[in-house]
Motif scaffolding. Structure first.
Motif, mmCIF file in Angstrom:
data_model
loop_
_atom_site.group_PDB
_atom_site.id
_atom_site.type_symbol
_atom_site.label_atom_id
_atom_site.label_comp_id
_atom_site.label_asym_id
_atom_site.label_seq_id
_atom_site.Cartn_x
_atom_site.Cartn_y
_atom_site.Cartn_z
ATOM 1 N N ILE A 6 0.838 -1.207 0.000
ATOM 2 C CA ILE A 6 0.000 0.000 0.000
ATOM 3 C C ILE A 6 0.869 1.251 0.000
ATOM 4 O O ILE A 6 0.625 2.204 -0.747
ATOM 5 N N LYS A 7 1.917 1.245 0.824
ATOM 6 C CA LYS A 7 2.826 2.399 0.865
ATOM 7 C C LYS A 7 3.469 2.634 -0.504
ATOM 8 O O LYS A 7 3.573 3.778 -0.965
ATOM 9 N N ALA A 8 3.899 1.562 -1.144
ATOM 10 C CA ALA A 8 4.541 1.687 -2.453
ATOM 11 C C ALA A 8 3.564 2.226 -3.489
ATOM 12 O O ALA A 8 3.917 3.067 -4.327
ATOM 13 N N GLU A 9 2.325 1.772 -3.424
ATOM 14 C CA GLU A 9 1.311 2.239 -4.377
ATOM 15 C C GLU A 9 0.954 3.704 -4.118
ATOM 16 O O GLU A 9 0.719 4.473 -5.054
ATOM 17 N N GLN A 32 2.864 9.333 8.958
ATOM 18 C CA GLN A 32 4.008 10.251 8.962
ATOM 19 C C GLN A 32 5.165 9.672 8.140
ATOM 20 O O GLN A 32 5.901 10.409 7.483
ATOM 21 N N GLU A 33 5.301 8.356 8.170
ATOM 22 C CA GLU A 33 6.409 7.704 7.463
ATOM 23 C C GLU A 33 6.318 7.914 5.952
ATOM 24 O O GLU A 33 7.349 8.100 5.279
ATOM 25 N N ILE A 34 5.111 7.915 5.397
ATOM 26 C CA ILE A 34 4.973 8.041 3.937
ATOM 27 C C ILE A 34 4.872 9.485 3.474
ATOM 28 O O ILE A 34 4.901 9.764 2.278
ATOM 29 N N ARG A 242 11.454 10.613 18.394
ATOM 30 C CA ARG A 242 12.322 9.447 18.539
ATOM 31 C C ARG A 242 13.171 9.216 17.297
ATOM 32 O O ARG A 242 14.346 8.828 17.403
ATOM 33 N N ARG A 243 12.600 9.467 16.129
ATOM 34 C CA ARG A 243 13.354 9.266 14.887
ATOM 35 C C ARG A 243 14.515 10.249 14.790
ATOM 36 O O ARG A 243 15.620 9.890 14.377
#
Length: 304
Positions: A6-9, A32-34, A242-243
């Motif tokens: 899903i993230k890739a799409e 947030q990651e994508i 944290r990241r």
């Protein structure tokens, strides 16, 4: 599809649609990651206005997508979950604000960006939690009306000589943070610095070592020599803290610091929004122009 597919799409479709993915600091970790950009509500809206992308996918709540539509009316602004609202923003209506203005004729209205476009349109100038004190003190007026957050309003009142009239709105999430929660966290982590958002209750702010917006928390931690931080705002902020600072420890004083509206948006919602270019958020021209004036006046206030 699994989550990685899903993230890739989403990323493929974002490129195909010439879309910019914006995620508020309180969104789920995977959202947030994508995202292309994460940040606070106004900062993200300003990114929407300056980008050359055609489509803005705003992973946040309704008033934020409205702000993007105000600042970037020529772009397609999408809100993957149109039911993601803000209870505090809903606590003030244009009609109610007009009644308050009638009781204080001629007094300028300073409205927090956490408000609807229609309420912004009834206001003289907007503010964020980061610049609220500076905005209020920039006004040539002895009194101000502060809308809609009473906690932010009382925080401002402690840093100005102006007479402040408050709207009795509040953020239910920040309101859930109790003195006992902070006392317990301070006892368990005696070396930790307590950062609090100005939407918290005044009793909480009185206990804080540092009071700041979400963007202010990122900056503060980045430049601080301290190693432990008690975080007095919505849990979503922990992802980026944290990241960006893997060598620091961040403590949430209670598990109740969760905004259900901010957690509504899922990867599936973002994917569907890009596939269908919906739901689109628009603001009527007459409302947009008045609200834009209030935002522009805020942006004209000199920064440090």
């Amino acid at each position: 599809m699994n989550q990685q597919e899903i993230k890739a799409e989403i990323r493929r479709l974002a490129q195909e649609r010439n879309a910019l993915l914006l995620a508020h600091n309180y969104q789920r970790d995977e959202i947030q990651e994508i995202a292309d950009i994460t940040g606070d509500s106004l900062g993200l809206s300003m990114e929407a206005a300056r980008t050359d992308k055609d489509v803005i996918v705003f992973c946040g709540v309704h008033f934020m997508a409205e702000s993007a539509a105000i600042l970037a009316p020529e772009k397609i602004v999408l809100l993957p979950r149109p039911d993601a609202g803000c209870p505090m923003a809903d606590m003030v209506t244009p009609e109610g604000l007009r009644q308050l203005k009638a009781r204080h004729p001629g007094v300028p209205v300073v409205t927090y960006v956490n408000s609807s476009a229609a309420v912004k349109a009834e206001s003289d100038i907007c503010c964020t939690s980061a610049n609220a004190i500076k905005v209020v003190n920039s006004l040539d007026a002895a009194e101000v009306i502060l809308v809609p957050d009473r906690n932010l309003g009382r925080y401002i009142a402690g840093h100005t000589d102006k007479v402040c009239h408050f709207w009795e709105g509040y953020c239910p999430t920040h309101e859930r943070l109790q003195v006992a929660d902070v006392e317990r966290a301070k006892k368990d982590y005696p070396e930790a610095v307590f950062m609090a958002h100005p939407e918290c209750h005044p009793d909480i702010l009185a206990m804080a070592d540092h009071i700041c917006s979400t963007s202010g928390m990122y900056d503060y931690v980045r430049t601080s020599a301290d190693r432990q931080f008690i975080v007095g705002t919505e849990a979503g902020i922990l992802y980026r803290l944290r990241r960006e600072n893997p060598d620091r420890e961040f403590i949430l004083p209670t598990s109740r610091l969760i905004c259900p509206n901010m957690k509504l948006t899922s990867l599936e919602d973002v994917l569907h929004s890009l596939q269908t270019l919906s739901p689109e958020i628009t603001v009527p021209a007459d409302v947009r122009e008045k609200a834009r004036t209030a935002l522009d006046r805020m942006l004209a206030v000199p920064r440090d």
